[in-house]
Design a protein around this motif. Sequence first.
Motif, PDB file in Angstrom:
ATOM      1  N   GLY A   1       0.828  -1.218   0.000  1.00  0.00           N
ATOM      2  CA  GLY A   1       0.000   0.000   0.000  1.00  0.00           C
ATOM      3  C   GLY A   1       0.854   1.255   0.000  1.00  0.00           C
ATOM      4  N   ALA A   2       1.908   1.237   0.814  1.00  0.00           N
ATOM      5  CA  ALA A   2       2.777   2.412   0.916  1.00  0.00           C
ATOM      6  C   ALA A   2       3.455   2.708  -0.411  1.00  0.00           C
ATOM      7  N   VAL A   3       3.905   1.653  -1.086  1.00  0.00           N
ATOM      8  CA  VAL A   3       4.591   1.848  -2.373  1.00  0.00           C
ATOM      9  C   VAL A   3       3.594   2.380  -3.408  1.00  0.00           C
TER      10      VAL A   3
ATOM     11  N   GLU B   1       1.453   9.278  -5.937  1.00  0.00           N
ATOM     12  CA  GLU B   1       1.854  10.678  -5.703  1.00  0.00           C
ATOM     13  C   GLU B   1       2.833  11.144  -6.765  1.00  0.00           C
ATOM     14  N   ARG B   2       3.666  10.225  -7.220  1.00  0.00           N
ATOM     15  CA  ARG B   2       4.694  10.598  -8.198  1.00  0.00           C
ATOM     16  C   ARG B   2       4.207  10.388  -9.628  1.00  0.00           C
ATOM     17  N   ARG B   3       2.942  10.416  -9.810  1.00  0.00           N
ATOM     18  CA  ARG B   3       2.330  10.326 -11.149  1.00  0.00           C
ATOM     19  C   ARG B   3       2.600   8.987 -11.833  1.00  0.00           C
ATOM     20  N   GLY B   4       2.710   7.937 -11.032  1.00  0.00           N
ATOM     21  CA  GLY B   4       2.999   6.630 -11.600  1.00  0.00           C
ATOM     22  C   GLY B   4       1.759   6.003 -12.227  1.00  0.00           C
ATOM     23  N   ARG B   5       1.980   5.164 -13.241  1.00  0.00           N
ATOM     24  CA  ARG B   5       0.871   4.399 -13.818  1.00  0.00           C
ATOM     25  C   ARG B   5       1.114   2.936 -13.520  1.00  0.00           C
ATOM     26  N   PHE B   6       0.152   2.316 -12.847  1.00  0.00           N
ATOM     27  CA  PHE B   6       0.286   0.918 -12.464  1.00  0.00           C
ATOM     28  C   PHE B   6       0.379   0.034 -13.699  1.00  0.00           C
ATOM     29  N   ASP B   7       1.333  -0.873 -13.680  1.00  0.00           N
ATOM     30  CA  ASP B   7       1.445  -1.801 -14.795  1.00  0.00           C
ATOM     31  C   ASP B   7       0.998  -3.200 -14.372  1.00  0.00           C
ATOM     32  N   HIS B   8       1.707  -3.790 -13.413  1.00  0.00           N
ATOM     33  CA  HIS B   8       1.197  -5.035 -12.864  1.00  0.00           C
ATOM     34  C   HIS B   8       1.848  -5.379 -11.527  1.00  0.00           C
ATOM     35  N   MET B   9       1.301  -6.416 -10.915  1.00  0.00           N
ATOM     36  CA  MET B   9       1.754  -6.828  -9.588  1.00  0.00           C
ATOM     37  C   MET B   9       1.736  -8.338  -9.551  1.00  0.00           C
ATOM     38  N   GLU B  10       2.757  -8.935  -8.890  1.00  0.00           N
ATOM     39  CA  GLU B  10       2.692 -10.396  -8.738  1.00  0.00           C
ATOM     40  C   GLU B  10       3.307 -10.810  -7.403  1.00  0.00           C
ATOM     41  N   TYR B  11       2.776 -11.930  -6.868  1.00  0.00           N
ATOM     42  CA  TYR B  11       3.322 -12.465  -5.626  1.00  0.00           C
ATOM     43  C   TYR B  11       4.505 -13.365  -5.956  1.00  0.00           C
ATOM     44  N   LEU B  12       5.687 -13.022  -5.429  1.00  0.00           N
ATOM     45  CA  LEU B  12       6.867 -13.853  -5.647  1.00  0.00           C
ATOM     46  C   LEU B  12       6.838 -15.033  -4.703  1.00  0.00           C
TER      47      LEU B  12
ATOM     48  N   ASP C   1       4.943   2.499 -14.318  1.00  0.00           N
ATOM     49  CA  ASP C   1       5.626   3.463 -15.172  1.00  0.00           C
ATOM     50  C   ASP C   1       5.635   4.787 -14.419  1.00  0.00           C
ATOM     51  N   LEU C   2       6.829   5.370 -14.298  1.00  0.00           N
ATOM     52  CA  LEU C   2       6.961   6.601 -13.511  1.00  0.00           C
ATOM     53  C   LEU C   2       7.751   7.633 -14.308  1.00  0.00           C
ATOM     54  N   PRO C   3       7.385   8.909 -14.178  1.00  0.00           N
ATOM     55  CA  PRO C   3       8.238   9.938 -14.780  1.00  0.00           C
ATOM     56  C   PRO C   3       9.544  10.020 -13.995  1.00  0.00           C
ATOM     57  N   LEU C   4      10.663   9.930 -14.692  1.00  0.00           N
ATOM     58  CA  LEU C   4      11.959   9.919 -14.003  1.00  0.00           C
ATOM     59  C   LEU C   4      12.175  11.189 -13.196  1.00  0.00           C
ATOM     60  N   GLY C   5      11.634  12.285 -13.694  1.00  0.00           N
ATOM     61  CA  GLY C   5      11.773  13.567 -12.988  1.00  0.00           C
ATOM     62  C   GLY C   5      11.231  13.497 -11.574  1.00  0.00           C
ATOM     63  N   ASP C   6      10.225  12.661 -11.349  1.00  0.00           N
ATOM     64  CA  ASP C   6       9.651  12.541 -10.015  1.00  0.00           C
ATOM     65  C   ASP C   6      10.375  11.502  -9.180  1.00  0.00           C
TER      66      ASP C   6
ATOM     67  N   ASP D   1      14.004  12.942  -4.445  1.00  0.00           N
ATOM     68  CA  ASP D   1      13.645  12.430  -3.131  1.00  0.00           C
ATOM     69  C   ASP D   1      12.913  11.082  -3.119  1.00  0.00           C
ATOM     70  N   TYR D   2      12.862  10.388  -4.252  1.00  0.00           N
ATOM     71  CA  TYR D   2      12.054   9.165  -4.301  1.00  0.00           C
ATOM     72  C   TYR D   2      12.659   8.042  -3.449  1.00  0.00           C
ATOM     73  N   TYR D   3      13.982   7.848  -3.602  1.00  0.00           N
ATOM     74  CA  TYR D   3      14.607   6.728  -2.886  1.00  0.00           C
ATOM     75  C   TYR D   3      14.435   6.852  -1.373  1.00  0.00           C
ATOM     76  N   ASP D   4      14.642   8.067  -0.891  1.00  0.00           N
ATOM     77  CA  ASP D   4      14.526   8.263   0.552  1.00  0.00           C
ATOM     78  C   ASP D   4      13.099   8.006   1.027  1.00  0.00           C
ATOM     79  N   GLN D   5      12.151   8.483   0.236  1.00  0.00           N
ATOM     80  CA  GLN D   5      10.748   8.258   0.588  1.00  0.00           C
ATOM     81  C   GLN D   5      10.417   6.769   0.588  1.00  0.00           C
ATOM     82  N   LEU D   6      10.889   6.089  -0.445  1.00  0.00           N
ATOM     83  CA  LEU D   6      10.604   4.659  -0.556  1.00  0.00           C
ATOM     84  C   LEU D   6      11.185   3.928   0.647  1.00  0.00           C
ATOM     85  N   LYS D   7      12.402   4.304   0.976  1.00  0.00           N
ATOM     86  CA  LYS D   7      13.082   3.667   2.083  1.00  0.00           C
ATOM     87  C   LYS D   7      12.327   3.910   3.391  1.00  0.00           C
TER      88      LYS D   7
END
Lengths: 595, 363
Positions: free
Chosen positions: A411-413, A419-430, A440-445, A449-455
């Motif tokens: 959910g957090a991801v 928030e970063r204007r991402g478009r969902f492509d797909h999800m799978e359980y490993l 798909d995400l705009p690289l500009g976003d 600060d994306y890595y820190d937020q993700l972390k």
Amino acid sequence: MSLDQIRNFSIVAHIDHGKSTLADRILEVTQTLTQREMREQVLDSMELERERGITIKAQAVTVAWKGHVLNLIDTPGHVDFTYEVSRALQACEGALLLVDAAQGAQAQTLANAYLAIENDLEIVPVVNKIDLPSADPDAAAGEISELIGDTPDHVLRISAKTGEGVEDVLDAIVERIPPPHGDPAAPGRALVFDSSYDQYRGVVAFVRVVDGEFRPRQGLRAMAQGTEFETEELGVFAPDRSPRERLYAGEVGYVITGLKDVSRLKVGDTLTHAAKPALEPLPGYKDVKPTVFAGLYPTDSDEYPELRDALDKLKLNDASLFYEPETSQALGFGFRCGFLGLLHMEIVRERLEREFDLDLLVTAPNVAYRVRTKAGEEVEVHNPADFPREVEEVEEPYIRATTIVPKEHVGAVMELNTERRGRFDHMEYLSEERVLLQYDLPLGDVVYDYYDQLKSRTKGYASFDYDVIGFRPGDLVRVDIMLAAEPVDALSIIVHRDSAYGRGRALVDRLRKEIPRQMFDVPVQAAIGSRIIARETIKAKRKDVLAKCYGGDITRKRKLIERQKKGKKRMKQVGTVEVPQEAFLAVLDLDGERR
Amino acid sequence: MSGVRHLYLHLPFCAHRCGYCDFVTLVGRRGEHGAYVDALLRELELERGLLAPRLETVFLGGGTPTYTEAAALRRLLAALPDADEVTVEANPETVTPELAAGLRAGGVNRVSLGAQSFRPALLDVLERRAGPDAVRRAFVILREAGFDNLSLDLLYGIPGQRASDLDADLEAALALAPEHVSYYELEAKPGTRFTHAHGGELAGQAEAMEGYFERVVETLVDAGFRWYETANFSRPGREARHNLGYWLGRDYLGLGIGAVSTVGARRWRNAPQLAAYVAALAGGEAPARELEVLDAGTKARERLMLGLRLDRPLRFGDVAAAIEPDGLARVERLGLAERRNGDLVLTRRGRYLGGAVTAELMA
């Protein structure tokens, strides 16, 4: 030596999953180096690499095992260097997929494993660190066999640290990885999978010979770039350079070119004989373009020549580094630099500061924008300050982002990506616990600060990787920051219209806090064109006196004033406003902005 | 005109070292007061050649000069040369009718009383021994002894000081009708015991205390005081003439440990160690000193820095060499300074920002 006796392989692993330790152990077990000769992690030779536990440049080493010659090609371990990784993998027939028994596969491991599979490499899955109390080798083995379509009993279980199972790995390399194929009689072709710069001997190419043979003092040509040179020396890594009279098809080694500029021999190019060239180069060469840009300025403007020299020197070893002089009203003389990604930027910055002892000011990173102006002109913009005010259409780079997280953080991801204007492509359980998400995400976003937020939002459990997938139109605007009505070019940013207000607000707040109060009120504004979107005022100082000054204090008080004066001279003058260097640093520091 | 006309003597002893104090002070040591005064008088003899036949001012500073053992203090006063203004610094708890009479008899005609505040809680924070009543009592004793030139030292910016506390202090000070008031902002120097204890609180209330300086100036000016120096206020004609000497760039001789002298292009500071000072002078030697040579540029910069603290005009020609034209244009444009008939004058706001204006102006 016959091709049947050669095995070329690399190790695909996430940071800290034990790649360097395994490499060390292989050198030891094969008695390539005695223990006394072992430096910790021989392959990561740059100081910075050892410290960060990542490989920045590919390296290679040749070892002998039970009548076979094994060439280990070490690949860079990070997303920014995907192209370099793909070239290094192309030089191999197989790869060890090394996964930490406690942590399982990570996004970056997966991306590189898939890259290896795409290159038709034989994958040898290995679970490492089985000696750890927290290890769950069965789960990790299940997960990787699932990922690569293998069976868990095929997965080797080792501890590179204790050495347990390392001999089995060497046996598996010989048994499972096919020998190289190539035509010894055909015109020579060798893949350049990396290069380095030797102060005395010029560019040293790291090559995998595919066809024919190569000798010293032979005229060679790089087929994509057309560069020609005469081979001064060639040989193999054992693990230091060890000269030979021939390099045959299937072998891995180096070629000393005598070239004085790494940009004349790029990774992925094909070497052939100038006198009797091959008809076709090897596939896959790309002229890699920087994706992330930032302005680099010396904190002390007198250090500009030193910065230029340092960049020139780094460039010798790093063909992917791009830079050109740039002038900022606020920051003075500096360079606009292009990088393969954020990590690449961080590495360049750290090397400049550490190896060249420079104090740098780095502007907020941005990506390349393709802009069509109202006048119908098309331009590529690398610096927000050059972004035209009147635009017809803007395109920005997009990435396909892969994230692997424990299911409770999905959910957090998703929230962050939205928030970063991402478009969902797909999800799978490993597995039952872990989920792979693709957006798909705009690289500009992502550079902001994306890595820190993700972390922080996933408590450090997410792993992330991406591929640039091309340019797409975006509703982007340029936000300018003004101090006392004067624009501060170094602080301009390009953002999506929807986040313009928030980012403008954050910058204005931060500046208000960081810029010391002046002798007059200073309005701080964020604007899109002539429209003000955020505004604050740095209130004028009401008092600035030295409390007391009598006979015994005069020298000290005079020195205080003289120091204050010197401090003023060091400040950057933006119009009438004096801005200390630290204020720029603080504002450009994204962590700080979030705080 | 020849000879130094301003003499300073340092009496370092105190009953207690207050947390915020950064002067050269020594606690207690009552047995050593006599020997120290002897050494002071020897240093005076050594340097007497520098002094003018008639002094304008003598100033006894500390420390707490009035804490000095009575006989030693009496001996010192008796041996001092005459001057138009003789000032002694005093702490309220040391002021008794006997002390006041002794000072009068010794030729002292001005006392600077260290009140700091009239709020008991704030005096506690400052580690001052005297409470508000002791301050008032000391003031009355001095008046009754015949002193018609009294100054009060006060502080603003004390940890925990609210605007109402400041107003109450101003009112209490004015009620005593002193001739002179020195009002300093409390300086919390990094690394001191005081800053360790109160630094956080001070930083937190910095914004609230922003207007205190203006409030002090406005209140005292409204009450008829002249704001003649950044931190000093006086009834007409009652400026501290000794201190004015510093601010006008005059030569001065300082005696005692840690004391500074400036004579022509030379400035020296006596080493602060008591025992070494006493020993050197007992042997007829000058004490250890740190010497600084002031070149013309430094002199001019000091002249500018000190002159801008005063409300009287500064002759532009005297300081032009120390002024950066761009800086001058800037402060003029901002309405902080003006040139008037060849003088450089700070506006009221310019004086509130005097330190920054000086830095701006200084070449």
